[in-house]
Scaffold this active site. Structure first.
Site, PDB file in Angstrom:
ATOM      1  N   GLY A   1      43.501  17.543  46.350  1.00 11.32           N
ATOM      2  CA  GLY A   1      43.386  17.666  44.895  1.00 11.32           C
ATOM      3  C   GLY A   1      42.141  18.425  44.481  1.00 11.32           C
ATOM      4  O   GLY A   1      41.659  18.279  43.362  1.00 11.32           O
ATOM      5  N   LEU A   2      41.611  19.247  45.371  1.00 13.16           N
ATOM      6  CA  LEU A   2      40.368  19.977  45.078  1.00 13.16           C
ATOM      7  C   LEU A   2      40.623  21.481  44.986  1.00 13.16           C
ATOM      8  O   LEU A   2      39.702  22.280  45.029  1.00 13.16           O
ATOM      9  CB  LEU A   2      39.315  19.670  46.153  1.00 13.16           C
ATOM     10  CG  LEU A   2      38.959  18.182  46.275  1.00 13.16           C
ATOM     11  CD1 LEU A   2      38.099  17.917  47.500  1.00 13.16           C
ATOM     12  CD2 LEU A   2      38.245  17.693  45.021  1.00 13.16           C
TER      13      LEU A   2
ATOM     14  N   HIS B   1      46.451  18.066  33.285  1.00 12.67           N
ATOM     15  CA  HIS B   1      47.851  18.393  32.944  1.00 12.67           C
ATOM     16  C   HIS B   1      47.975  18.901  31.513  1.00 12.67           C
ATOM     17  O   HIS B   1      48.945  18.593  30.819  1.00 12.67           O
ATOM     18  CB  HIS B   1      48.773  17.189  33.181  1.00 12.67           C
ATOM     19  CG  HIS B   1      48.959  16.881  34.645  1.00 12.67           C
ATOM     20  ND1 HIS B   1      49.926  17.485  35.415  1.00 12.67           N
ATOM     21  CD2 HIS B   1      48.254  16.089  35.474  1.00 12.67           C
ATOM     22  CE1 HIS B   1      49.821  17.034  36.661  1.00 12.67           C
ATOM     23  NE2 HIS B   1      48.817  16.197  36.721  1.00 12.67           N
TER      24      HIS B   1
ATOM     25  N   GLY C   1      45.127  19.667  50.362  1.00 11.15           N
ATOM     26  CA  GLY C   1      45.902  18.534  49.845  1.00 11.15           C
ATOM     27  C   GLY C   1      45.057  17.408  49.285  1.00 11.15           C
ATOM     28  O   GLY C   1      45.533  16.295  49.103  1.00 11.15           O
TER      29      GLY C   1
ATOM     30  N   GLU D   1      50.715  32.166  42.415  1.00 13.06           N
ATOM     31  CA  GLU D   1      51.111  30.787  42.738  1.00 13.06           C
ATOM     32  C   GLU D   1      52.421  30.401  42.046  1.00 13.06           C
ATOM     33  O   GLU D   1      53.300  29.786  42.642  1.00 13.06           O
ATOM     34  CB  GLU D   1      49.984  29.816  42.376  1.00 13.06           C
ATOM     35  CG  GLU D   1      50.299  28.419  42.876  1.00 13.06           C
ATOM     36  CD  GLU D   1      49.086  27.559  43.193  1.00 13.06           C
ATOM     37  OE1 GLU D   1      47.972  28.107  43.327  1.00 13.06           O
ATOM     38  OE2 GLU D   1      49.273  26.353  43.319  1.00 13.06           O
TER      39      GLU D   1
ATOM     40  N   SER E   1      42.339  23.799  46.970  1.00 15.58           N
ATOM     41  CA  SER E   1      42.165  24.712  48.098  1.00 15.58           C
ATOM     42  C   SER E   1      43.008  25.967  47.885  1.00 15.58           C
ATOM     43  O   SER E   1      42.599  27.069  48.265  1.00 15.58           O
ATOM     44  CB  SER E   1      42.561  24.026  49.401  1.00 15.58           C
ATOM     45  OG  SER E   1      43.868  23.510  49.290  1.00 15.58           O
TER      46      SER E   1
ATOM     47  N   ASP F   1      46.671  22.294  31.073  1.00 19.27           N
ATOM     48  CA  ASP F   1      46.338  23.720  31.203  1.00 19.27           C
ATOM     49  C   ASP F   1      47.571  24.616  31.187  1.00 19.27           C
ATOM     50  O   ASP F   1      47.464  25.825  31.288  1.00 19.27           O
ATOM     51  CB  ASP F   1      45.480  23.987  32.452  1.00 19.27           C
ATOM     52  CG  ASP F   1      46.191  23.681  33.754  1.00 19.27           C
ATOM     53  OD1 ASP F   1      47.158  22.877  33.754  1.00 19.27           O
ATOM     54  OD2 ASP F   1      45.792  24.246  34.785  1.00 19.27           O
TER      55      ASP F   1
ATOM     56  N   ASP G   1      42.675  25.968  37.634  1.00 22.90           N
ATOM     57  CA  ASP G   1      42.014  26.022  38.946  1.00 22.90           C
ATOM     58  C   ASP G   1      41.529  27.432  39.261  1.00 22.90           C
ATOM     59  O   ASP G   1      40.412  27.637  39.742  1.00 22.90           O
ATOM     60  CB  ASP G   1      42.979  25.547  40.042  1.00 22.90           C
ATOM     61  CG  ASP G   1      43.534  24.163  39.763  1.00 22.90           C
ATOM     62  OD1 ASP G   1      42.955  23.456  38.917  1.00 22.90           O
ATOM     63  OD2 ASP G   1      44.556  23.793  40.375  1.00 22.90           O
TER      64      ASP G   1
HETATM   65  C1  GLA Z   1      47.025  21.162  39.528  1.00 18.94           C
HETATM   66  C2  GLA Z   1      47.397  22.504  38.912  1.00 18.94           C
HETATM   67  C3  GLA Z   1      46.538  22.789  37.680  1.00 18.94           C
HETATM   68  C4  GLA Z   1      46.538  21.622  36.714  1.00 18.94           C
HETATM   69  C5  GLA Z   1      46.256  20.303  37.440  1.00 18.94           C
HETATM   70  C6  GLA Z   1      46.426  19.123  36.526  1.00 18.94           C
HETATM   71  O1  GLA Z   1      45.726  21.204  40.045  1.00 18.94           O
HETATM   72  O2  GLA Z   1      47.223  23.525  39.840  1.00 18.94           O
HETATM   73  O3  GLA Z   1      46.986  23.957  37.049  1.00 18.94           O
HETATM   74  O4  GLA Z   1      47.728  21.557  35.991  1.00 18.94           O
HETATM   75  O5  GLA Z   1      47.104  20.124  38.557  1.00 18.94           O
HETATM   76  O6  GLA Z   1      45.510  19.188  35.485  1.00 18.94           O
END
Ligand code: GLA
Length: 376
Positions: A118-119, A32, A116, A154, A121, A34, A166
Site C-alpha cells: 500500500g505504499l 479513494h 503490495g 496504469e 511501488s 482521487d 500516487d
Molecule cells: C490506490 C490508487 C490511488 C488511490 C488510493 C486510494 O493507491 O492507486 O489512486 O485511489 O488507492 O486513495
C-alpha cells in the site's frame, strides 16, 4: 560508477544513458477520492525505485530488474498494446507506450518500495521511468503531464483504474512537506509536516497482507461512486455539500449511498485536516485521521481485520490518530504517535497480531521526502 550502472553494463553490455529515481508514498488523508475530483494529502517516503535506461538500435524493449535477478523480458517497441508483455513489465513499458515513444530501449529496475504494502511501488516505478524518458527524449513535459501519462499507463496498459494521487505525489513531492493536491486540476500546495521537533512520529505499520488492487474490489468501489454521480445527476461528488447529499439519500440504494458518503465526507475531512495542520493542532488532526479510518472501514468497506487491529491497538496505546492508507484490503496503516511511545506501540501491535495469529507486521517511521529526480 553508480552500482546500478555497473549492473546495467554487465547485463546489457553498454552504459545507461540516464538513471532516475522516484519514491513511494504514504497518504495522510484523502483516501479513494482521487478519481472523484477530491483533495488528497500524501507525502513521498524515502524508499525509492531507481531505473537505468539506454536507447538501443534493436527495436526491442528489454526490461530487467535486480529483484528478479536480472532475467530479461523482451517486447518489440513497435508492437506495444495494452496488457501485452509479462505482467511486471507492464508498468515501465506502459509508461513508454503512454508517452508515445517508439524506440529500442534497455531498462534495469532496482525497486526498494515494498511491493503490495500500500505504499505505491507501482507509481514509484512508473514515475522513475516517466522522469527518465522525459529527459532522455527531451519531451519537455511538465510534472502534471507526466503524472497523467503514468496514470494512463496504469489505467489502460496495466488495467488498474487508479486515480492520480500516487503518480502526482511521486513526481511533485518536496522534502519536509505533505502535498495538498487538488485532483480536479492537479494544482498543489506544499504543507509543512515537520513533526519530529514536536516529539511526534508517523509510524507506518505494514500488515504484510498483500493486496492486489487489480483484483476488482477497488474498481467495484469506484463504480459505486460513479453510479451515485449518475443517479444524482450531478457532475461530481466534489460539487455537492454533505447536507445536500444526505437529503437526497432516497435516490440511492444503501450500498451506493454509503460508498459515495465516504467520498463526500472525506473531501471535507482533507480540507479540515489541512486547516488544523496549519494551526499546529495535531490532536484535532489526529481525530480527523481516525474518522477517515472509520469511514473507510464502515462506509467504504475497504479495510480488513489486520488493518483494524493495527489501528485500534495504536489508538489504545496513545496514538493521536491512526488509519489504513491506500487502496485497502491489506497493505499499511499509519499512526501519528508520540515518538517516546514508539517501542510500546510497536510491541503491543506485534503481540496483538501474534494473539490473533496474523503474520508479523513490519514497522517504519516515515518522513516527507523528495519526489522523482534524474540522478545521472
Ligand atoms: C490506490 C490508487 C490511488 C488511490 C488510493 C486510494 O493507491 O492507486 O489512486 O485511489 O488507492 O486513495
Amino acid at each position: 560508477m553508480q552500482p546500478l550502472a555497473t549492473k546495467f553494463h554487465e547485463l546489457f553490455g553498454s552504459d545507461p544513458n540516464i538513471i532516475a529515481t522516484a519514491p513511494g508514498r504514504v497518504n495522510l488523508i484523502g483516501e479513494h477520492v482521487d478519481f472523484l475530483d477530491g483533495f488528497v494529502l500524501p507525502f513521498a517516503i524515502s524508499d525509492v525505485t531507481t531505473v537505468a535506461i539506454a536507447k538501443n538500435s534493436s527495436g526491442k524493449i528489454r526490461t530487467a530488474s535486480i529483484q528478479k535477478k536480472g532475467a530479461i523480458s523482451t517486447i518489440e517497441s513497435t508492437q506495444l498494446k495494452p496488457k501485452s508483455g509479462e505482467a511486471w513489465t507492464r508498468y515501465p513499458v506502459g509508461v513508454i507506450w503512454a508517452l508515445g515513444i517508439d524506440s529500442g530501449l534497455d531498462i534495469l529496475i532496482d525497486g526498494h518500495v515494498p511491493l503490495g504494502a500500500g505504499l505505491s511501488s507501482s507509481a514509484a516505478l512508473e514515475c522513475a521511468v516517466a522522469t527518465a524518458i522525459n529527459e532522455l527524449f527531451n519531451l519537455g513535459l511538465a510534472l502534471p503531464e507526466l503524472s497523467r501519462a503514468a496514470q494512463r499507463a496504469e489505467n489502460v496498459y496495466v488495467g488498474m483504474p487508479c486515480g492520480i494521487m500516487d503518480q502526482s505525489v511521486s513526481l511533485m513531492a518536496t522534502e519536509g512537506n505533505a502535498l495538498l493536491l487538488d485532483t480536479r486540476d492537479l494544482s498543489t500546495e506544499q504543507i509543512p509536516f515537520d513533526i519530529a521537533p514536536l516529539g511526534l512520529e508517523l509510524l507506518v505499520i505494514d500488515t504484510q497482507v498483500h493486496h492486489a488492487l487489480v483484483d476488482g474490489g477497488y474498481a467495484e468501489r469506484r463504480a459505486s461512486c460513479e453510479k451515485a454521480i449518475a443517479d444524482l445527476n450531478i457532475k461530481s461528488l466534489r460539487d455537492i455539500s454533505i447536507a445536500d447529499f444526505v437529503s437526497r439519500r432516497n435516490k440511492l440504494d444503501d450500498k451506493t449511498y454509503l460508498r459515495a458518503f465516504h467520498g463526500v465526507t472525506e473531501m471535507k475531512r482533507v480540507l479540515d485536516a489541512v486547516t488544523l495542520l496549519k494551526t499546529g493542532d495535531f490532536v484535532g488532526f489526529g481525530e480527523i485521521v481516525t474518522a477517515a479510518h472509520i469511514s473507510l472501514r464502515d462506509n467504504y468497506t475497504v479495510s480488513c481485520p489486520e488493518l483494524n487491529l493495527a489501528v485500534d491497538t495504536a489508538l489504545k496505546f496513545g496514538a493521536l490518530g491512526s488509519r489504513m492508507i491506500g487502496g485497502g484490503f491489506g497493505g499499511s496503516a499509519i499512526a501519528l504517535i508520540k515518538a517516546k511511545d514508539s517501542e510500546l506501540v510497536k510491541s503491543e501491535i506485534r503481540s496483538e497480531f501474534m494473539k490473533a495469529r496474523f503474520k508479523g507486521p513490519r514497522f517504519f517511521s516515515a518522513l516527507p521526502s523528495a519526489g522523482a529526480k534524474v540522478i545521472l
